[in-house]
Scaffold this motif. Structure first.
Motif: not given
Length: 294
Positions: A18-27, A34-35, A252-255
């Motif tokens: 479920r998290r992966r699906k949510t992450m795909e939608v958000e991205r 960044p991935d 965050v960008h550098a991380l």
């Protein structure tokens, strides 16, 4: 970590899916992110799902406001959930840990010291030729609090990064007179004051300056300094945000650019949707942590 059994593994697998699906939608809403960066509006309750017993913390919970951290820890206690998996810190604390690995200075001047130095700039003790500042209309040289507020606001918006400073100047030329001149003076005042403060102290001008130094250390060492400071951390969760400042964005960008750690940014519901739509443009700079003064 403890063995939770096959039943719990099945639940965890479903949750991960479920998290992966949510992450795909958000991205998909911010295609150039960044991935390993995921942006949420709310969603902090997912923290409870990851509460488990560990020998070392594997997730760094970051909040700019200490009260928010205390509230999270209280909720974990009330739910009788373990905190072993989590380490709690603020962005300045993270920066101090990073700079400690490089033996960089972590000392700063506080607001009272800045105001005292600002008074000296304008009370005649500094030669006129050394302090060339045109203050914005309505700002008195005898009001160091207002001048410091200008410096702080420009720092928050630009992090003194050359690309953001250039964007400010370009935008100012497109605004109708006399607002265009006021916007330009506002920026130049902040830059001049920051320069003067730096010339008069060997310490960082503000705690935000430490975040920039840590950001540059991450970029300069290609993330190795992070591995030294936080070898067991697999995820960083930045929580309780009603805004996202340029200094925090650059960290965050550098991380994301230099480490494999997952980064999750949680915006509050009130402003979250707007901020979520702005993340891509906030990240659209090169060499985070770079300063216009260099």
């Amino acid at each position: 970590m403890t063995d939770n059994g096959s039943g719990r593994d099945a639940v965890a697998t479903g949750t991960t899916s479920r998290r992966r699906k949510t992450m795909e939608v958000e991205r998909s809403q911010v295609d150039r992110m960044p991935d390993q960066l995921t942006v949420h509006v709310g969603g902090e309750d997912a923290l409870w799902e990851r509460a488990q017993r560990c020998t070392q913390p594997i997730e760094l919970i970051v909040s700019p406001v200490e009260l928010h951290q205390r509230n999270l820890q209280r909720r974990l206690r009330e739910a009788n959930l373990p905190k072993n998996a989590f380490s709690f810190e603020d962005p300045v604390g993270i920066s101090n840990q990073i700079l400690d690995q490089t033996r960089g200075s972590t000392t700063t001047i506080d607001r009272i010291d800045r105001l005292s130095l600002l008074r000296s700039f304008f009370d005649g003790s500094t030669p006129d030729e050394e302090m060339e500042v045109s203050l914005p209309p309505g700002i008195s040289s005898r009001a160091p609090q207002q001048i410091e507020q200008i410096r702080t606001e420009v720092e928050t918006i630009t992090n003194f990064h050359p690309q953001r400073v250039a964007a400010w100047r370009n935008t100012a030329t497109e605004i109708y007179h006399p607002i265009d001149e006021e916007a330009e003076v506002f920026l130049e005042t902040a830059l001049a004051v920051e320069r003067q403060l730096r010339e008069r102290t060997t310490k960082a001008v503000s705690e935000t300056g430490l975040i920039r130094r840590a950001t540059r250390s991450l970029v300069r060492t290609d993330g190795s300094v992070w591995e030294e400071a936080y070898p067991d951390i697999q995820r960083v969760s930045l929580l309780g945000l009603s805004s996202l400042s340029a200094p925090h964005t650059d960290l965050v960008h550098a991380l994301c650019a230099t480490t494999p750690v997952e980064v999750h940014v949680h915006f509050r519901s009130g402003t979250g949707e707007y901020l979520q739509s702005r993340v891509e443009s906030l990240l659209d700079i090169t060499n985070p942590g770079t300063e216009v003064f260099e």
